[in-house]
Design a protein around this motif. Sequence first.
Motif, PDB file in Angstrom:
ATOM      1  N   ASP A  21      -1.750  -0.416 -10.066  1.00  0.00           N
ATOM      2  CA  ASP A  21      -0.586   0.419 -10.377  1.00  0.00           C
ATOM      3  C   ASP A  21       0.180   0.776  -9.110  1.00  0.00           C
ATOM      4  O   ASP A  21       1.408   0.793  -9.107  1.00  0.00           O
ATOM      5  CB  ASP A  21      -1.029   1.711 -11.088  1.00  0.00           C
ATOM      6  CG  ASP A  21      -1.386   1.439 -12.551  1.00  0.00           C
ATOM      7  OD1 ASP A  21      -1.035   0.345 -13.054  1.00  0.00           O
ATOM      8  OD2 ASP A  21      -2.030   2.305 -13.170  1.00  0.00           O
ATOM      9  N   GLU A  22      -0.555   1.072  -8.033  1.00  0.00           N
ATOM     10  CA  GLU A  22       0.098   1.465  -6.775  1.00  0.00           C
ATOM     11  C   GLU A  22       0.920   0.300  -6.224  1.00  0.00           C
ATOM     12  O   GLU A  22       2.055   0.461  -5.779  1.00  0.00           O
ATOM     13  CB  GLU A  22      -0.950   1.884  -5.718  1.00  0.00           C
ATOM     14  CG  GLU A  22      -1.699   3.168  -6.047  1.00  0.00           C
ATOM     15  CD  GLU A  22      -2.707   3.017  -7.203  1.00  0.00           C
ATOM     16  OE1 GLU A  22      -3.197   1.886  -7.446  1.00  0.00           O
ATOM     17  OE2 GLU A  22      -2.983   4.029  -7.877  1.00  0.00           O
ATOM     18  N   GLU A  23       0.329  -0.897  -6.278  1.00  0.00           N
ATOM     19  CA  GLU A  23       1.057  -2.081  -5.771  1.00  0.00           C
ATOM     20  C   GLU A  23       2.292  -2.360  -6.636  1.00  0.00           C
ATOM     21  O   GLU A  23       3.369  -2.655  -6.127  1.00  0.00           O
ATOM     22  CB  GLU A  23       0.131  -3.302  -5.765  1.00  0.00           C
ATOM     23  CG  GLU A  23      -0.958  -3.218  -4.704  1.00  0.00           C
ATOM     24  CD  GLU A  23      -2.083  -4.219  -4.927  1.00  0.00           C
ATOM     25  OE1 GLU A  23      -2.809  -4.481  -3.954  1.00  0.00           O
ATOM     26  OE2 GLU A  23      -2.275  -4.720  -6.063  1.00  0.00           O
ATOM     27  N   CYS A  28       8.187  -2.508  -7.650  1.00  0.00           N
ATOM     28  CA  CYS A  28       9.312  -2.136  -8.526  1.00  0.00           C
ATOM     29  C   CYS A  28      10.267  -1.153  -7.844  1.00  0.00           C
ATOM     30  O   CYS A  28      11.433  -1.079  -8.214  1.00  0.00           O
ATOM     31  CB  CYS A  28       8.801  -1.558  -9.847  1.00  0.00           C
ATOM     32  SG  CYS A  28       7.954  -2.781 -10.844  1.00  0.00           S
ATOM     33  N   GLU A  29       9.776  -0.423  -6.853  1.00  0.00           N
ATOM     34  CA  GLU A  29      10.642   0.536  -6.171  1.00  0.00           C
ATOM     35  C   GLU A  29      11.055   0.039  -4.789  1.00  0.00           C
ATOM     36  O   GLU A  29      11.525   0.811  -3.962  1.00  0.00           O
ATOM     37  CB  GLU A  29       9.950   1.896  -6.108  1.00  0.00           C
ATOM     38  CG  GLU A  29       9.705   2.387  -7.526  1.00  0.00           C
ATOM     39  CD  GLU A  29       9.498   3.880  -7.662  1.00  0.00           C
ATOM     40  OE1 GLU A  29       9.017   4.475  -6.688  1.00  0.00           O
ATOM     41  OE2 GLU A  29       9.826   4.394  -8.744  1.00  0.00           O
ATOM     42  N   SER A  30      10.932  -1.266  -4.570  1.00  0.00           N
ATOM     43  CA  SER A  30      11.202  -1.837  -3.248  1.00  0.00           C
ATOM     44  C   SER A  30      12.687  -2.003  -2.966  1.00  0.00           C
ATOM     45  O   SER A  30      13.067  -2.267  -1.834  1.00  0.00           O
ATOM     46  CB  SER A  30      10.554  -3.222  -3.164  1.00  0.00           C
ATOM     47  OG  SER A  30      11.131  -4.061  -4.171  1.00  0.00           O
ATOM     48  N   GLY A  31      13.517  -1.924  -4.019  1.00  0.00           N
ATOM     49  CA  GLY A  31      14.932  -2.226  -3.839  1.00  0.00           C
ATOM     50  C   GLY A  31      15.264  -3.639  -4.319  1.00  0.00           C
ATOM     51  O   GLY A  31      16.413  -4.077  -4.243  1.00  0.00           O
ATOM     52  N   THR A  32      14.247  -4.372  -4.811  1.00  0.00           N
ATOM     53  CA  THR A  32      14.524  -5.689  -5.398  1.00  0.00           C
ATOM     54  C   THR A  32      15.442  -5.518  -6.610  1.00  0.00           C
ATOM     55  O   THR A  32      15.525  -4.432  -7.192  1.00  0.00           O
ATOM     56  CB  THR A  32      13.207  -6.406  -5.794  1.00  0.00           C
ATOM     57  OG1 THR A  32      13.523  -7.759  -6.131  1.00  0.00           O
ATOM     58  CG2 THR A  32      12.516  -5.760  -6.986  1.00  0.00           C
ATOM     59  N   LEU A  60      14.167  -1.175 -13.420  1.00  0.00           N
ATOM     60  CA  LEU A  60      14.844  -2.433 -13.095  1.00  0.00           C
ATOM     61  C   LEU A  60      14.720  -3.490 -14.216  1.00  0.00           C
ATOM     62  O   LEU A  60      13.809  -3.411 -15.044  1.00  0.00           O
ATOM     63  CB  LEU A  60      14.370  -2.965 -11.746  1.00  0.00           C
ATOM     64  CG  LEU A  60      13.020  -3.616 -11.562  1.00  0.00           C
ATOM     65  CD1 LEU A  60      12.828  -4.008 -10.119  1.00  0.00           C
ATOM     66  CD2 LEU A  60      11.917  -2.723 -12.027  1.00  0.00           C
ATOM     67  N   PRO A  61      15.686  -4.448 -14.238  1.00  0.00           N
ATOM     68  CA  PRO A  61      15.654  -5.475 -15.289  1.00  0.00           C
ATOM     69  C   PRO A  61      14.415  -6.359 -15.198  1.00  0.00           C
ATOM     70  O   PRO A  61      13.909  -6.609 -14.101  1.00  0.00           O
ATOM     71  CB  PRO A  61      16.899  -6.326 -15.024  1.00  0.00           C
ATOM     72  CG  PRO A  61      17.686  -5.634 -13.978  1.00  0.00           C
ATOM     73  CD  PRO A  61      16.815  -4.622 -13.313  1.00  0.00           C
ATOM     74  N   ALA A 222       5.413  -8.923   1.741  1.00  0.00           N
ATOM     75  CA  ALA A 222       6.296  -9.190   0.591  1.00  0.00           C
ATOM     76  C   ALA A 222       7.453  -8.184   0.569  1.00  0.00           C
ATOM     77  O   ALA A 222       8.612  -8.552   0.337  1.00  0.00           O
ATOM     78  CB  ALA A 222       5.503  -9.113  -0.712  1.00  0.00           C
ATOM     79  N   LEU A 223       7.142  -6.931   0.865  1.00  0.00           N
ATOM     80  CA  LEU A 223       8.179  -5.890   0.799  1.00  0.00           C
ATOM     81  C   LEU A 223       9.238  -6.107   1.882  1.00  0.00           C
ATOM     82  O   LEU A 223      10.399  -5.728   1.709  1.00  0.00           O
ATOM     83  CB  LEU A 223       7.544  -4.498   0.898  1.00  0.00           C
ATOM     84  CG  LEU A 223       6.568  -4.158  -0.249  1.00  0.00           C
ATOM     85  CD1 LEU A 223       5.847  -2.847   0.016  1.00  0.00           C
ATOM     86  CD2 LEU A 223       7.272  -4.123  -1.609  1.00  0.00           C
TER      87      LEU A 223
END
Length: 230
Positions: A21-23, A28-32, A60-61, A222-223
């Motif tokens: 969940d943390e990853e 999802c909150e990375s700005g992607t 996000l979509p 990745a981030l």
Amino acid sequence: MIESKHWRHVFKLDPDKPISDEELEEVCESGTDAIIVGGTYGVTDEKVIELLGRIRRYALPCVLEVSRKEAIVPGFDHYFVPLVLNASNPEWILKPHHRAVKEFGTMIPWEDVSVVGYCVLNPRSAVAELTHSETSLSFEDVVAYGRLAAHMLKVPYFYLEYSGTLGDARLVREVYQALKRETDIHLFYGGGITTGSHAEAMLNGADTIVVGNVIYEDLKQALQTVPQRK
Ligand SMILES: CC(C)=CCC/C(C)=C/CC/C(C)=C/CC/C(C)=C/CC/C(C)=C/CC/C(C)=C/CC/C(C)=C/COP(=O)(O)OP(=O)(O)O
Ligand SMILES: O=P(O)(O)OC[C@@H](O)CO
Ligand SMILES: [Mg+2]
């Protein structure tokens, strides 16, 4: 309707790979710009439903890249249906699509479905092995697949798929420039992006870059691939 034309970066999550969940929150909150759910092997409806439910905690979509009809589930914002343009196994060209359309019939929300023309370029990737993709292609071959996708098939997306390995940034950029001179097809690049500088280089030759495996190998790295908004 999804605003995919504006996406610069998307993460691809594989339902067959574990993510905490943390990853997932960091992804999802990375700005992607969006999440694509997809993978070649081990994708089941249970795994897709479970992952979609967890992604839906974020705004996000989320798009399903359909790899098997058994793993199609409702509830995504959109569905990308792959057409592997350089598959040499004819079984993979339209047969799975025909079977799915026959089974789902009038239930298919066509306005939420887009066809994506793939040109698979890493011979060792799962998708190349599955579809027997012809991967020894010249620049002219790749551009010809892009033209075929844009002008003949009139699909909205062309995907340069190097899954698992970093492609040649110069070739990618030259293909992009050649196609953009004559079509407005949207170009996805995916494969082997593991650093911010890979991301930057590939963004010179694609509308959207797709980052997958490194999420599971080194999340911090990745981030770093998400472009900084100014
Ligand atoms: C009711 C409802 C919600 C309906 C909507 C359903 C819908 C979308 C209907 C459309 C009907 C239709 C035409 C469906 C197509 C069905 C289908 C099975 C098509 C086959 C697609 C195809 C050619 C698959 C081959 C594999 C492939 C291209 C997978 C894409 C994923 C990909 C490239 C993964 C990259 O590889 P990866 O797995 O990451 O590689 P590694 O393991 O090496 O990392
Ligand atoms: O997993 P990687 O190598 O990042 O590739 C991303 C995506 O193009 C795979 O379909
Ligand atoms: Mg993968």
